[in-house]
Scaffold this motif. Structure first.
Motif, PDB file in Angstrom:
ATOM      1  N   GLU A   2       1.294  18.362  -7.124  1.00 43.82           N
ATOM      2  CA  GLU A   2       1.464  18.298  -8.569  1.00 43.82           C
ATOM      3  C   GLU A   2       1.019  19.602  -9.212  1.00 43.82           C
ATOM      4  O   GLU A   2       0.174  20.310  -8.690  1.00 43.82           O
ATOM      5  N   GLU A   3       1.589  19.873 -10.372  1.00 42.11           N
ATOM      6  CA  GLU A   3       1.291  21.137 -11.032  1.00 42.11           C
ATOM      7  C   GLU A   3      -0.196  21.282 -11.370  1.00 42.11           C
ATOM      8  O   GLU A   3      -0.795  22.316 -11.212  1.00 42.11           O
ATOM      9  N   ASP A   4      -0.771  20.170 -11.823  1.00 41.25           N
ATOM     10  CA  ASP A   4      -2.188  20.221 -12.165  1.00 41.25           C
ATOM     11  C   ASP A   4      -3.023  19.822 -10.950  1.00 41.25           C
ATOM     12  O   ASP A   4      -3.819  18.912 -10.991  1.00 41.25           O
ATOM     13  N   GLY A   5      -2.808  20.542  -9.875  1.00 36.43           N
ATOM     14  CA  GLY A   5      -3.474  20.246  -8.616  1.00 36.43           C
ATOM     15  C   GLY A   5      -4.997  20.296  -8.722  1.00 36.43           C
ATOM     16  O   GLY A   5      -5.703  19.672  -7.939  1.00 36.43           O
ATOM     17  N   CYS A   6      -5.503  20.997  -9.722  1.00 33.30           N
ATOM     18  CA  CYS A   6      -6.946  21.115  -9.879  1.00 33.30           C
ATOM     19  C   CYS A   6      -7.579  19.774 -10.228  1.00 33.30           C
ATOM     20  O   CYS A   6      -8.761  19.574 -10.037  1.00 33.30           O
ATOM     21  N   LYS A   7      -6.764  18.825 -10.759  1.00 34.42           N
ATOM     22  CA  LYS A   7      -7.315  17.514 -11.118  1.00 34.42           C
ATOM     23  C   LYS A   7      -7.063  16.506  -9.996  1.00 34.42           C
ATOM     24  O   LYS A   7      -6.797  15.347 -10.236  1.00 34.42           O
ATOM     25  N   ALA A   8      -7.135  16.998  -8.765  1.00 37.65           N
ATOM     26  CA  ALA A   8      -6.757  16.184  -7.615  1.00 37.65           C
ATOM     27  C   ALA A   8      -7.470  14.832  -7.585  1.00 37.65           C
ATOM     28  O   ALA A   8      -6.892  13.836  -7.187  1.00 37.65           O
ATOM     29  N   VAL A   9      -8.702  14.792  -8.035  1.00 40.85           N
ATOM     30  CA  VAL A   9      -9.486  13.563  -7.990  1.00 40.85           C
ATOM     31  C   VAL A   9      -8.785  12.432  -8.750  1.00 40.85           C
ATOM     32  O   VAL A   9      -8.850  11.282  -8.381  1.00 40.85           O
ATOM     33  N   GLU A  10      -8.094  12.816  -9.813  1.00 41.18           N
ATOM     34  CA  GLU A  10      -7.445  11.798 -10.630  1.00 41.18           C
ATOM     35  C   GLU A  10      -6.205  11.216  -9.981  1.00 41.18           C
ATOM     36  O   GLU A  10      -5.589  10.312 -10.512  1.00 41.18           O
ATOM     37  N   ASN A  11      -5.801  11.774  -8.858  1.00 37.46           N
ATOM     38  CA  ASN A  11      -4.600  11.261  -8.225  1.00 37.46           C
ATOM     39  C   ASN A  11      -4.871  10.269  -7.108  1.00 37.46           C
ATOM     40  O   ASN A  11      -4.044  10.024  -6.268  1.00 37.46           O
ATOM     41  N   VAL A  12      -6.047   9.704  -7.099  1.00 36.04           N
ATOM     42  CA  VAL A  12      -6.347   8.670  -6.117  1.00 36.04           C
ATOM     43  C   VAL A  12      -5.573   7.407  -6.489  1.00 36.04           C
ATOM     44  O   VAL A  12      -5.633   6.945  -7.621  1.00 36.04           O
ATOM     45  N   VAL A  13      -4.825   6.879  -5.528  1.00 35.78           N
ATOM     46  CA  VAL A  13      -4.079   5.646  -5.782  1.00 35.78           C
ATOM     47  C   VAL A  13      -4.557   4.592  -4.796  1.00 35.78           C
ATOM     48  O   VAL A  13      -4.441   4.789  -3.585  1.00 35.78           O
ATOM     49  N   PRO A  14      -5.117   3.490  -5.270  1.00 38.14           N
ATOM     50  CA  PRO A  14      -5.523   2.444  -4.323  1.00 38.14           C
ATOM     51  C   PRO A  14      -4.290   1.853  -3.649  1.00 38.14           C
ATOM     52  O   PRO A  14      -3.227   1.772  -4.276  1.00 38.14           O
ATOM     53  N   ALA A  15      -4.432   1.455  -2.408  1.00 37.12           N
ATOM     54  CA  ALA A  15      -3.287   0.940  -1.651  1.00 37.12           C
ATOM     55  C   ALA A  15      -2.613  -0.222  -2.367  1.00 37.12           C
ATOM     56  O   ALA A  15      -1.391  -0.367  -2.323  1.00 37.12           O
ATOM     57  N   CYS A  16      -3.418  -1.033  -3.072  1.00 35.15           N
ATOM     58  CA  CYS A  16      -2.839  -2.206  -3.729  1.00 35.15           C
ATOM     59  C   CYS A  16      -1.986  -1.818  -4.937  1.00 35.15           C
ATOM     60  O   CYS A  16      -1.339  -2.658  -5.534  1.00 35.15           O
ATOM     61  N   GLN A  75       4.566   9.186  11.222  1.00 32.83           N
ATOM     62  CA  GLN A  75       3.317   8.424  11.397  1.00 32.83           C
ATOM     63  C   GLN A  75       2.749   7.987  10.044  1.00 32.83           C
ATOM     64  O   GLN A  75       2.292   6.861   9.888  1.00 32.83           O
ATOM     65  N   TRP A  76       2.810   8.914   9.102  1.00 34.57           N
ATOM     66  CA  TRP A  76       2.326   8.591   7.749  1.00 34.57           C
ATOM     67  C   TRP A  76       3.135   7.446   7.145  1.00 34.57           C
ATOM     68  O   TRP A  76       2.576   6.494   6.594  1.00 34.57           O
ATOM     69  N   ILE A  77       4.461   7.558   7.249  1.00 37.30           N
ATOM     70  CA  ILE A  77       5.330   6.526   6.668  1.00 37.30           C
ATOM     71  C   ILE A  77       5.012   5.175   7.308  1.00 37.30           C
ATOM     72  O   ILE A  77       4.833   4.163   6.631  1.00 37.30           O
ATOM     73  N   GLN A  78       4.912   5.211   8.637  1.00 30.86           N
ATOM     74  CA  GLN A  78       4.627   3.985   9.390  1.00 30.86           C
ATOM     75  C   GLN A  78       3.300   3.368   8.943  1.00 30.86           C
ATOM     76  O   GLN A  78       3.212   2.176   8.643  1.00 30.86           O
ATOM     77  N   ALA A  79       2.282   4.201   8.866  1.00 28.66           N
ATOM     78  CA  ALA A  79       0.940   3.711   8.514  1.00 28.66           C
ATOM     79  C   ALA A  79       0.924   3.127   7.101  1.00 28.66           C
ATOM     80  O   ALA A  79       0.335   2.067   6.859  1.00 28.66           O
ATOM     81  N   LEU A  80       1.596   3.803   6.181  1.00 33.38           N
ATOM     82  CA  LEU A  80       1.600   3.318   4.797  1.00 33.38           C
ATOM     83  C   LEU A  80       2.384   2.011   4.679  1.00 33.38           C
ATOM     84  O   LEU A  80       2.010   1.107   3.937  1.00 33.38           O
ATOM     85  N   LYS A  81       3.481   1.910   5.441  1.00 38.00           N
ATOM     86  CA  LYS A  81       4.269   0.673   5.394  1.00 38.00           C
ATOM     87  C   LYS A  81       3.469  -0.498   5.959  1.00 38.00           C
ATOM     88  O   LYS A  81       3.530  -1.608   5.436  1.00 38.00           O
ATOM     89  N   GLU A  82       2.715  -0.213   7.011  1.00 39.53           N
ATOM     90  CA  GLU A  82       1.871  -1.269   7.592  1.00 39.53           C
ATOM     91  C   GLU A  82       0.788  -1.705   6.595  1.00 39.53           C
ATOM     92  O   GLU A  82       0.479  -2.885   6.473  1.00 39.53           O
ATOM     93  N   LEU A  83       0.272  -0.725   5.872  1.00 42.12           N
ATOM     94  CA  LEU A  83      -0.746  -1.011   4.855  1.00 42.12           C
ATOM     95  C   LEU A  83      -0.172  -1.959   3.791  1.00 42.12           C
ATOM     96  O   LEU A  83      -0.819  -2.923   3.374  1.00 42.12           O
TER      97      LEU A  83
END
Ligand SMILES: CCCCCCCCCCCCC/C=C/[C@@H](O)[C@H](CO)NC(=O)CCCCCCCCCCCCCCC
Ligand SMILES: Nc1ncnc2c1ncn2[C@@H]1O[C@H](COP(=O)(O)OP(=O)(O)OP(=O)(O)O)[C@@H](O)[C@H]1O
Ligand SMILES: [Ca+2]
Length: 503
Positions: A2-16, A75-83
């Motif tokens: 994302e353009e505002d990469g400096c605010k990375a902390v705000e981009n946490v998305v819970p799996a749910c 692997q990422w796609i697989q893991a996220l789909k399983e989640l």
């Protein structure tokens, strides 16, 4: 990314709060631009997730992750789909009823343009029924195999929700061998959740359980598999089941507004303001007797300053208390509890199972009422001047306390009864041999000032004609795809990230 990469902390998305994960095709143009130019062809996947906006609005946002290693990407796609698959509360199959004539007649368009694409994205399969007449959805729920669905969705207003709820509760009772006509029987709970895509005139059930009337937000609450239990009142007369109610059961003012507005359906949602004004001017009052048992097992009071929100501790505590009582075999204790009896002349008798907040009145008829505490707030507005009644109504729209009037009383109840004076007179007339029958006695003295008419009940926006009713609240009888209104740390913040939410 994302353009505002400096605010990375705000981009946490819970799996749910992930809606879907997809492999992303990268075209040549994207590939040739920027930092990927000199590397081998990258691979990518996109995560669709919930982003919170102003006023409890949810939006589906997306973020794409790039990677040169194909295997790692997979692997990422697989893991996220399983989640996502591991989240068992998410629905896979839904049965959808669309009322094409509700509200501004946009139900079908709303579903096709705003909801179906999200359901597809989240791999939810939906069987869609467009209703052809009133009671179509309700009747259909008695015929289809409801148990193969994880939820029933209604696209429409409060009336459409009411229809689906009656179908679902009725069907479950039928399948459990429970007779709805016996007011004392505990009802079987419905584990199949109901989703509401708002497309009606009032949509107060959606507003009070989600916090906004917005089809996309409601669709996202369905996708993530939210669950909000809801109290339901049953209404009986003479051991005959009449109806269920979840929002407003109102006699007098709201009953009269509804009855008048039914003739003006062509006006759309505006009809309520028109009929509201007319009913206000008519200033009709009704005589009768209200009796009720004050709710003892509940933790809150209708005069509390705090209102019901996501994870409400009052709803949770009350449910725990009820379960404890059940374990001790005390659930029939109510029999001995005292009844309070109030005779009088009323402008309005309103029983609400929830706040009834809606855009017309963002705090609702009873701001501190709870969605799932097993009780209703009974509001009695006695005969008063037009000016005072207007003051009372206006307080639904501002910060002032609408219960702080000498002619307004509010009680938290689990059961109540109402009998109109007509019926009481009629019953005593029958005993009194030789006297005239109900409905005739006032034509004998047309000049008399006694109030002739009965009102009707407004039961969640449906009219109900009965001059005597017996009402019981069934704690958490149904469940919605919702989570109550969320509390934000900073309600004014525009782009809230999920970690700003209070848990
Ligand atoms: C002066 C402004 C006063 C505004 C007072 C606003 C109070 C509004 C409270 C709304 C409560 C809605 C409860 C929801 C009930 C739903 O289960 C049901 C089904 O959808 N909706 C209605 O019955 C639909 C009911 C619609 C009720 C509309 C009431 C409009 C009242 C207008 C009074 C005008 C007086 C003007 C005097 C100059
Ligand atoms: N195809 C249909 N034709 C006519 N009536 C229908 C149809 N489908 C459903 N209904 C009935 O229409 C009534 C009103 O529907 P709905 O609640 O969706 O809209 P509304 O009345 O405009 O909104 P609200 O109830 O919020 O005021 C419901 O009671 C429902 O039984
Ligand atoms: Ca309640």
């Amino acid at each position: 990314e994302e353009e505002d990469g400096c605010k990375a902390v705000e981009n946490v998305v819970p799996a749910c709060e992930i809606v879907a994960v997809e492999e992303t095709e990268i075209d040549k143009k994207q590939c040739d631009s920027g930092k990927w130019q000199k590397m081998s062809k990258p691979h990518a996947f996109t995560v669709h997730y919930i982003k919170r906006a102003r006023n409890h609005r949810w939006r589906c946002s997306e973020i794409t992750f790039w990677c040169i290693d194909e295997q790692l990407c997979n692997q990422w796609i697989q893991a996220l789909k399983e989640l996502l698959d591991s989240q068992k509360s998410r629905p896979k199959r839904l049965l959808v009823y669309i009322n094409p004539y509700g509200g501004k007649r946009q139900g079908k368009r709303i579903y096709e343009q705003k909801v179906a694409p999200l359901f597809n994205l989240a791999s939810i399969s939906a069987d869609v029924v467009i209703t052809e007449h009133a009671n179509h959805a309700k009747d259909n729920l008695f015929e289809v195999n409801i148990y193969k669905y994880d939820g029933i969705v209604c696209v429409g207003g409060d009336g459409m929700f009411s229809e689906v709820m009656h179908g679902l509760i009725g069907r479950i009772q039928k399948d459990s061998g429970i007779d709805q006509n016996n007011p004392k029987t505990p009802l079987a709970q419905c584990s199949i959740r109901i989703g509401i895509i708002p497309a009606g005139s009032t949509d107060c059930i959606c507003y009070a359980t989600v916090g906004i009337i917005d089809p996309e937000t409601s669709a996202l609450h369905i996708i993530v598999g939210d669950c909000q239990p809801l109290d339901v009142s049953s209404i009986h007369h003479n051991n005959t089941f009449l109806k269920y109610s979840v929002s407003l059961l109102g006699y007098g003012f709201y009953g009269d507004i509804l009855k008048d507005s039914e003739k003006k359906r062509w006006m759309g949602p505006m009809r309520y303001d028109f009929s509201g004004f007319k009913t206000f001017l008519s200033h009709q009052y009704y005589e009768g007797t209200v009796s009720f048992q004050p709710a003892k097992g509940t933790v809150g009071s209708p005069r509390d300053k705090e209102s019901c929100r996501t994870g409400c501790h009052i709803c949770r505590q009350t449910k725990q208390l009820e379960e404890q009582q059940k374990n001790y075999g005390l659930e029939h204790k109510e029999v001995e509890d005292e009844w309070k009896v109030i005779k009088g002349k009323f402008l309005a008798i309103n029983a609400v199972n929830m706040s009834c907040a809606c855009p017309r009145s963002p705090k609702g008829l009873s701001p501190a009422a709870h969605l799932a505490d097993g009780s209703a707030d009974l509001i009695l507005v006695r005969k008063c001047s037009r000016f005072n009644f207007l003051r009372y109504l206006v307080r639904h729209t501002n910060q002032d306390d609408q219960f702080d009037f000498p002619f307004v009383d509010v009680y938290r109840v689990k059961r109540f009864q109402f009998t109109s004076k007509h019926l009481e007179d009629n019953e005593s007339d029958i005993k009194d041999v030789g006297k005239k029958r109900f409905g005739q006695f006032c034509s004998d003295h047309p000049a008399c000032c006694c109030n002739l008419a009965n009102s009707t009940w407004n039961c969640d926006g449906e009219t109900l004609d009965s001059s005597a009713v017996e009402v019981r609240v069934h704690c958490q009888l149904v469940k919605l795809f919702a989570r109550g209104i969320e509390i934000y740390k900073d309600e004014a913040a525009y782009n809230l990230s999920s970690n700003e939410l209070l848990s």
